[in-house]
Structures are given as C-alpha cells and as structure tokens.
Enzyme design. Structure first.
Site, short mmCIF file in Angstrom:
data_model
loop_
_atom_site.label_atom_id
_atom_site.label_comp_id
_atom_site.label_asym_id
_atom_site.label_seq_id
_atom_site.Cartn_x
_atom_site.Cartn_y
_atom_site.Cartn_z
N ARG A 45 0.86 -1.18 0.00
CA ARG A 45 0.00 0.00 0.00
C ARG A 45 0.90 1.24 0.00
O ARG A 45 1.90 1.29 0.73
CB ARG A 45 -0.93 0.05 1.23
CG ARG A 45 -2.03 -0.99 1.26
CD ARG A 45 -3.07 -0.74 0.18
NE ARG A 45 -4.20 -1.63 0.28
CZ ARG A 45 -4.29 -2.83 -0.29
NH1 ARG A 45 -3.26 -3.27 -1.01
NH2 ARG A 45 -5.37 -3.58 -0.17
N GLU B 7 -4.15 7.04 -6.15
CA GLU B 7 -4.19 6.22 -7.37
C GLU B 7 -5.52 6.45 -8.09
O GLU B 7 -6.57 6.52 -7.44
CB GLU B 7 -4.05 4.74 -7.01
CG GLU B 7 -2.72 4.39 -6.37
CD GLU B 7 -2.61 2.91 -6.00
OE1 GLU B 7 -3.52 2.13 -6.36
OE2 GLU B 7 -1.62 2.54 -5.35
N HIS C 91 -0.05 -0.22 -10.01
CA HIS C 91 -0.77 -1.15 -9.11
C HIS C 91 -1.21 -2.40 -9.87
O HIS C 91 -2.40 -2.73 -9.96
CB HIS C 91 -1.99 -0.47 -8.47
CG HIS C 91 -2.37 -1.10 -7.15
ND1 HIS C 91 -2.97 -0.40 -6.14
CD2 HIS C 91 -2.23 -2.38 -6.69
CE1 HIS C 91 -3.18 -1.21 -5.11
NE2 HIS C 91 -2.74 -2.42 -5.43
#
Length: 383
Positions: A294, A323, A349
């Site tokens: 994270r 994000e 990601h």
C-alpha cells in the site's frame, strides 16, 4: 430479493472493461448495469476537494448494488451515510481495510467477498489462481510482480530498454552495471503469506539470506511460514545449517543489512509511514526498496528526497498515496534518468491484476448477483 423493479447495479473502477461480459446473460428486466472505467478521488483523502467528494456521492447515490474492485474505492462512514439506496456490495478480493464495515452493518448494507476460489455451481472457468499448494510455488500473482520489480530494478531493465529503443539517441547503449542478487540479503517488512512466497523465491532461485520484521512477528511464526513454504526451518539459502531460514531481527537490522527490502504490511493508522526518513537512512547506499503493498506505508516525501539525492540504490513502486497517479505527480514528472538520482521503476498497481484472478472474481460476483436476484442465500457474506 425478488422485485418487480430492476435493481440498479454499478460496476466500479473496471479499468479494463472486463466485468460486463460476466453479467451480460442477466435480463435487463431484473438488473440495470452501469460500468465506470475510471476512479474518482477518494472521499477521505486529505487532498480531495469538497467538489470531488460531492461528485463521488452523486455518482454512487442512484444505485442499490455495487460491484467493486477490491478496496480501490474507499468507503468511510461519512460517504456511506449519503447513499440511502445502497443495500448490497459485491466486493472482489477479501480484505477491505479502507471500508467502514461497522457502519455498513449499522446501515443494513450486506457485503459479500469474492475469495478467488471460483463459482460453486460449476458454471465458471474452474481455474483458480490459488489452486497450487504453497510448497509447489506459492501462486499468488503479487509474488510474481514483486520479483519482476526486483529484477527490473537490479538489472536496470527499464533504462536499458529505453536506450535500445532510441529514447536517448540511436547510439546509446548500456546504461550501467547490473546488480547481482546471488547470496545477497532480502529483507521483508511484514512476513505473511505473500512475504513468505517472495522469500521462498529468493532462497531457492538466488540463495538469498532472509531477514524479516513486523511489530508482532515471532521467530516461531517465521519458522512456521518457512515450513509452509516448503523450506527448511534452518539452513536455507546461503546460510549456515544452524541459522534460521527466515530470521526475525529488529526493524533497524532489516533496513541496515538487507540489499533488497520488500514491504508486505497491512495498512492501518498505526502503520502509515512505517518506512520513513529513519528507515531510509538505515539502508545501504546500494540498497533497493520495493513496495507492492500500500502506498501510504512509505512516507512519499521522504522517499522522493532520498531518491532525488541518490541516497539509496533505487526503489520500485507498484502502489502510491493517490491512485491513479495525478498528472502533476512528481513520480510522473521527475527526470529519473538524471545523473546522481537513484534508479526508479514504477508500475500502476499491477500486483494482483492478472487475467485469471480478475476472471474468477467477476465469476464469483456474477454467481452472487444471480442468487441475489433469485432471493437465495448469498455466499461469502462478511456480515
């Protein structure tokens, strides 16, 4: 749930536009489906404006059912209380630290997970991304992405790829020396299922020494994880027969002795910034930092400062504070090839974004949606 009116379902954050195919067989008389391929700013992020928060509320308010991509859209209590129509959330994955599950329960919102085991009725693909036992390889997709990032960083793959493609002129060639991993030390900040899989690869593929730390990690737990990964509890990698394969040490020792540090920690209020200026100062000047867990676990400003000034060997990041990354993000706009700066590898990601994984998740969601429309008991209900 059997109703004369179709329910309104929204599929959130479907970047790759793959969800609709799993719901296309459902009659429009029973469910109206809207798909959003973009993400609005997080409601609770300190940089989110009031106008952006209101836009998120307006987007979600009409719907009684949500299909979410993990916890990509956080659901704090303040947001949930502005969604009076919401009755059920079909969530992919199984961990939702950014969701206020207590408020969901209070408001009577049913939450169903998608654990990645496949449909129960034989109508799915039958392929589970977790079908392999851990000792045969530890098949979690994030494990593969961690090693893709480590190797890309150590072997300087992105920079060399750019020069061969002419992005620094058509005469540029090798950009620097690769970093060998054989017999080096891999440090794990957090040693759960994924961390132990990552460590397993390091031991078996490169003979790496493993040091690990988390606030509550014990040597007994680390030994158990080594055994579950099919490794000897002692004598794995390039270490002596009487040394622990997964050695639990202090946080300082992880950062000061490891050649590669990989972060695998659960994000919470206590763990935000668990890697900051002090930890980066402890690292070797040649040390590599990898974060696929994270974004907020690593203090972004401290890391940017260390990388801009070349104080560590490099960093590979798959996760960020915000994000998708905003257009004005320093990660997007910095000249990371400039002399004196650390190596930097960035991915959007992608750790879990694997074809098989997403297919299974949406198949499980479709099965639960069918059950919901037919008034049957739902599967994998969190509350």
């Amino acid at each position: 749930m059997v109703s004369s009116q179709p329910i309104k379902l929204v599929v959130l954050d479907d970047y790759h536009n793959i969800a609709q195919q799993h719901f296309s067989h459902l009659p429009s008389s029973q469910v109206e489906i809207t798909v959003f391929n973009d993400t609005l700013p997080s409601y609770s992020h300190p940089k989110t404006t009031d106008a952006e928060r209101q836009a998120l509320v307006e987007r979600l308010r009409p719907f009684s059912a949500l299909s979410t991509m993990r916890e990509r859209t956080p659901f704090p209590g303040e947001l949930l209380r502005q969604l009076p129509n919401l009755k059920v959330i079909f969530a992919t994955g199984g961990k939702f630290e950014s969701w206020d599950l207590a408020t969901m329960k209070e408001l009577g919102i049913t939450v169903c997970a998608a654990p990645g085991k496949g449909r129960t009725d034989g109508k799915g693909s039958g392929l589970s991304p977790r079908s392999l036992p851990v000792k045969q390889g530890g098949g979690h997709p994030t494990t593969q992405h961690v090693w893709a990032l480590i190797l890309a960083l150590a072997r300087n793959v992105p920079a060399d790829d750019a020069v061969v493609k002419g992005k620094r002129g058509n005469k540029a060639w090798q950009t620097g020396l690769a970093i060998g991993l054989q017999g080096k030390t891999l440090g794990l900040v957090g040693l759960g299922r994924i961390g132990s899989h990552v460590a397993r690869v390091g031991v078996l593929a490169f003979g790496m020494k493993i040091v690990c730390w988390s606030a509550n990690l014990t040597q007994d737990k680390a030994d158990q994880l080594a055994a579950e990964a099919g490794l000897p509890v002692t004598g794995g990698g390039m270490i002596a027969d009487n040394e622990k394969t997964f050695k639990v040490v202090s946080k300082e020792e992880v950062f000061s002795t490891a050649d590669v540090v990989s972060v695998h920690y659960v994000l919470s209020e206590r763990s935000k910034g668990i890697v900051s200026t002090q930890e980066l100062d402890w690292m070797k000047t040649s040390g590599l930092l990898v974060n696929t867990s994270r974004g907020p676990l690593v203090d972004e400003s401290a890391l940017l400062d260390a990388l801009r000034n070349g104080r560590i060997g490099g960093a590979a990041l798959d996760v960020f504070d915000i994000e998708p990354l905003p257009a004005d993000s320093p990660w997007r706009n910095e000249d990371w090839d400039a002399e004196g700066k650390s190596r930097v590898v960035l991915t959007p990601h992608m750790g879990y974004v694997e074809e098989g994984t997403l297919k299974i998740w949406y198949e499980e969601t479709a099965e639960n949606l069918e059950r919901y429309l037919e008034g049957k008991e739902l599967l994998n209900v969190l509350h």
